[in-house]
Design a protein around this motif. Structure first.
Motif, PDB file in Angstrom:
ATOM      1  N   SER A 110       0.802  -1.218   0.000  1.00 44.36           N
ATOM      2  CA  SER A 110       0.000   0.000   0.000  1.00 44.36           C
ATOM      3  C   SER A 110       0.837   1.272   0.000  1.00 44.36           C
ATOM      4  N   GLY A 111       2.085   1.205   0.476  1.00 42.79           N
ATOM      5  CA  GLY A 111       2.912   2.400   0.552  1.00 42.79           C
ATOM      6  C   GLY A 111       4.041   2.380  -0.458  1.00 42.79           C
ATOM      7  N   ASN A 112       5.080   3.147  -0.160  1.00 41.72           N
ATOM      8  CA  ASN A 112       6.271   3.190  -1.006  1.00 41.72           C
ATOM      9  C   ASN A 112       7.227   2.100  -0.527  1.00 41.72           C
ATOM     10  N   PRO A 113       7.471   1.055  -1.308  1.00 41.25           N
ATOM     11  CA  PRO A 113       8.307  -0.047  -0.826  1.00 41.25           C
ATOM     12  C   PRO A 113       9.757   0.341  -0.575  1.00 41.25           C
ATOM     13  N   THR A 114      10.209   1.471  -1.119  1.00 39.67           N
ATOM     14  CA  THR A 114      11.585   1.911  -0.858  1.00 39.67           C
ATOM     15  C   THR A 114      11.675   2.785   0.386  1.00 39.67           C
ATOM     16  N   SER A 115      10.521   3.287   0.875  1.00 36.50           N
ATOM     17  CA  SER A 115      10.504   4.130   2.069  1.00 36.50           C
ATOM     18  C   SER A 115       9.190   3.912   2.812  1.00 36.50           C
ATOM     19  N   PRO A 116       9.036   2.769   3.444  1.00 35.57           N
ATOM     20  CA  PRO A 116       7.749   2.425   4.074  1.00 35.57           C
ATOM     21  C   PRO A 116       7.480   3.248   5.333  1.00 35.57           C
ATOM     22  N   ASP A 117       6.202   3.357   5.659  1.00 40.25           N
ATOM     23  CA  ASP A 117       5.764   3.986   6.910  1.00 40.25           C
ATOM     24  C   ASP A 117       5.147   2.915   7.795  1.00 40.25           C
ATOM     25  N   HIS A 118       5.125   3.184   9.096  1.00 45.26           N
ATOM     26  CA  HIS A 118       4.476   2.266  10.033  1.00 45.26           C
ATOM     27  C   HIS A 118       3.019   2.047   9.624  1.00 45.26           C
ATOM     28  N   HIS A 119       2.597   0.794   9.685  1.00 38.08           N
ATOM     29  CA  HIS A 119       1.223   0.385   9.409  1.00 38.08           C
ATOM     30  C   HIS A 119       0.870   0.437   7.921  1.00 38.08           C
ATOM     31  N   ASP A 120       1.858   0.615   7.026  1.00 35.20           N
ATOM     32  CA  ASP A 120       1.596   0.307   5.627  1.00 35.20           C
ATOM     33  C   ASP A 120       1.170  -1.155   5.561  1.00 35.20           C
ATOM     34  N   GLN A 121       0.424  -1.509   4.535  1.00 35.44           N
ATOM     35  CA  GLN A 121      -0.107  -2.865   4.436  1.00 35.44           C
ATOM     36  C   GLN A 121       0.470  -3.611   3.235  1.00 35.44           C
ATOM     37  N   LEU A 122       0.771  -4.885   3.456  1.00 37.23           N
ATOM     38  CA  LEU A 122       1.152  -5.794   2.388  1.00 37.23           C
ATOM     39  C   LEU A 122      -0.045  -6.693   2.127  1.00 37.23           C
ATOM     40  N   PHE A 123      -0.668  -6.546   0.968  1.00 37.24           N
ATOM     41  CA  PHE A 123      -1.846  -7.333   0.617  1.00 37.24           C
ATOM     42  C   PHE A 123      -1.401  -8.621  -0.060  1.00 37.24           C
ATOM     43  N   LEU A 124      -1.801  -9.740   0.512  1.00 33.96           N
ATOM     44  CA  LEU A 124      -1.464 -11.052  -0.030  1.00 33.96           C
ATOM     45  C   LEU A 124      -2.698 -11.659  -0.677  1.00 33.96           C
ATOM     46  N   PRO A 125      -2.584 -12.220  -1.875  1.00 34.32           N
ATOM     47  CA  PRO A 125      -3.740 -12.819  -2.557  1.00 34.32           C
ATOM     48  C   PRO A 125      -4.105 -14.174  -1.959  1.00 34.32           C
ATOM     49  N   LEU A 126      -4.560 -14.147  -0.717  1.00 33.11           N
ATOM     50  CA  LEU A 126      -4.900 -15.365   0.005  1.00 33.11           C
ATOM     51  C   LEU A 126      -6.258 -15.205   0.673  1.00 33.11           C
ATOM     52  N   PRO A 127      -6.994 -16.294   0.879  1.00 37.53           N
ATOM     53  CA  PRO A 127      -8.276 -16.207   1.582  1.00 37.53           C
ATOM     54  C   PRO A 127      -8.079 -15.929   3.068  1.00 37.53           C
ATOM     55  N   ASP A 128      -9.136 -15.482   3.715  1.00 35.94           N
ATOM     56  CA  ASP A 128      -9.049 -15.121   5.134  1.00 35.94           C
ATOM     57  C   ASP A 128      -8.654 -16.296   6.019  1.00 35.94           C
ATOM     58  N   ASN A 129      -8.975 -17.516   5.575  1.00 33.36           N
ATOM     59  CA  ASN A 129      -8.673 -18.686   6.409  1.00 33.36           C
ATOM     60  C   ASN A 129      -7.324 -19.320   6.065  1.00 33.36           C
ATOM     61  N   ALA A 130      -6.476 -18.609   5.353  1.00 32.16           N
ATOM     62  CA  ALA A 130      -5.156 -19.148   5.000  1.00 32.16           C
ATOM     63  C   ALA A 130      -4.351 -19.427   6.260  1.00 32.16           C
ATOM     64  N   GLY A 131      -3.629 -20.522   6.251  1.00 31.32           N
ATOM     65  CA  GLY A 131      -2.833 -20.909   7.415  1.00 31.32           C
ATOM     66  C   GLY A 131      -1.533 -20.132   7.517  1.00 31.32           C
ATOM     67  N   PRO A 132      -0.899 -20.165   8.700  1.00 26.83           N
ATOM     68  CA  PRO A 132       0.346 -19.412   8.916  1.00 26.83           C
ATOM     69  C   PRO A 132       1.446 -19.765   7.930  1.00 26.83           C
ATOM     70  N   SER A 133       1.572 -21.029   7.546  1.00 28.34           N
ATOM     71  CA  SER A 133       2.662 -21.416   6.653  1.00 28.34           C
ATOM     72  C   SER A 133       2.495 -20.792   5.272  1.00 28.34           C
ATOM     73  N   ARG A 134       1.252 -20.725   4.751  1.00 29.39           N
ATOM     74  CA  ARG A 134       1.021 -20.099   3.447  1.00 29.39           C
ATOM     75  C   ARG A 134       1.274 -18.599   3.517  1.00 29.39           C
ATOM     76  N   ILE A 135       0.846 -17.974   4.598  1.00 27.23           N
ATOM     77  CA  ILE A 135       1.062 -16.533   4.759  1.00 27.23           C
ATOM     78  C   ILE A 135       2.555 -16.237   4.857  1.00 27.23           C
ATOM     79  N   GLN A 136       3.265 -17.042   5.624  1.00 27.23           N
ATOM     80  CA  GLN A 136       4.707 -16.840   5.766  1.00 27.23           C
ATOM     81  C   GLN A 136       5.425 -17.028   4.429  1.00 27.23           C
ATOM     82  N   GLU A 137       5.044 -18.048   3.673  1.00 29.76           N
ATOM     83  CA  GLU A 137       5.699 -18.329   2.393  1.00 29.76           C
ATOM     84  C   GLU A 137       5.523 -17.176   1.403  1.00 29.76           C
ATOM     85  N   ARG A 138       4.287 -16.664   1.268  1.00 30.61           N
ATOM     86  CA  ARG A 138       4.055 -15.575   0.320  1.00 30.61           C
ATOM     87  C   ARG A 138       4.738 -14.293   0.774  1.00 30.61           C
TER      88      ARG A 138
END
Length: 303
Positions: A163-191
């Motif tokens: 959501s922010g500038n990847p070269t100069s991020p701010d606190h609480h910028d968000q990284l959106f992962l193309p995963l469903p809400d019920n995705a497990g920790p291992s899939r979230i960590q891998e992506r």
């Protein structure tokens, strides 16, 4: 390290006898024959004894009594010429020559007491971090990226994006992962780690070229590293490896590691001349070096 006394757990304590003059509950019937009151400290039905630490194969478990707290360690006799001390999994392991007496071994421990205690505390902290790490890999979890905490968001309807500038991020910028809400920790960590490694490859490459130009040096190749115990390395063949987990840390610490490895192109050692070269490439290296000492590659991404 401490050796705790056996802990006792009583699952079924006897009911205490009434105090003198205290009436019994109405529903309780008086016994027909007098009975002796239960003992003040009834014996437990079960005794839980903590299992002692078992050192690796080839080592004997030893205990050193010392002021403050005893120290458990593993001892192994070998053909080496001197007494060697290492820390593994928050325990001290010692390899000693066959001729070394127990007194000499304990003298070595006392001599290195400060180093041992610092390393044991750091190792235990890393184990504590690893125990709670999975809590980060979830929707709404936070991870460090270039020294600030960003939030993980899940949205299977969108492509991976920041959501922010990847070269100069701010606190609480968000990284959106193309995963469903019920995705497990291992899939979230891998992506997430895949994205972080892409950013590391881009970011480190830019920093490396800038510091190489400052040093007037060239290299044959550089790559990302997945090492668990070191931040970077430089070989005599002019190849540099940088740990991708540096991407979690502030840019000042990344620059220090890059300068450190580039300085090895001139001085393949840690002599005073080497540190002068590091200072030439990165004048604030001492402050960055002290800050980096608070982290360990195996403990990230938690700060």
């Amino acid at each position: 390290m401490t050796t705790d006394a056996p802990q006792q757990l009583s699952l079924f304590d006897a009911a205490p006898a009434p105090l003198p003059g205290q009436p019994r509950a109405a529903s309780q019937k008086s016994p027909r024959t007098p009975t002796a009151p239960p003992p003040d400290n009834p014996a437990p039905l079960f005794v839980l004894t903590p299992q002692p630490w078992m050192p690796p194969t080839g080592y004997r478990r030893k205990l050193l009594r010392r002021p403050g707290e005893p120290l458990e360690y593993g001892l192994r006799r070998s053909h080496r010429r001197s007494i060697g001390l290492t820390i593994r999994d928050a325990h001290l392991l010692i390899q000693a020559p066959s001729w070394a007496s127990q007194s000499q071994i304990e003298t070595a421990i006392h001599t290195k007491a400060g180093w041992i205690d610092r390393k044991l505390r750091a190792a235990q902290q890393r184990l504590d971090v690893l125990a709670v790490r999975p809590a980060q890999w979830r929707k709404g979890g936070h991870i460090p990226y270039l020294g600030v905490m960003i939030e993980l968001a899940l949205d299977s309807a969108r492509t991976l994006h920041f959501s922010g500038n990847p070269t100069s991020p701010d606190h609480h910028d968000q990284l959106f992962l193309p995963l469903p809400d019920n995705a497990g920790p291992s899939r979230i960590q891998e992506r997430t780690q895949g994205w972080l490694q892409e950013q590391a490859r881009r970011d480190f490459g830019i920093r490396l070229q800038a510091i190489l130009a400052r040093a007037g040096q060239t290299i044959l190749d550089w790559r990302l590293s997945n090492a668990q115990g070191r931040w970077g390395s430089c070989s005599s063949t002019r190849r540099i490896h940088l740990n991708w987990r540096l991407i979690h840390l502030p840019p000042t610490l990344i620059d220090y590691v890059v300068a450190h490895e580039v300085a090895h192109l001139t001085e393949m050692n840690h002599s005073p001349a080497f540190w002068r070269e590091v200072e030439h490439l990165y004048p604030d290296f001492k402050q960055a070096r002290d800050a980096l000492a608070q982290h360990h590659p195996g403990s990230l991404p938690l700060f």
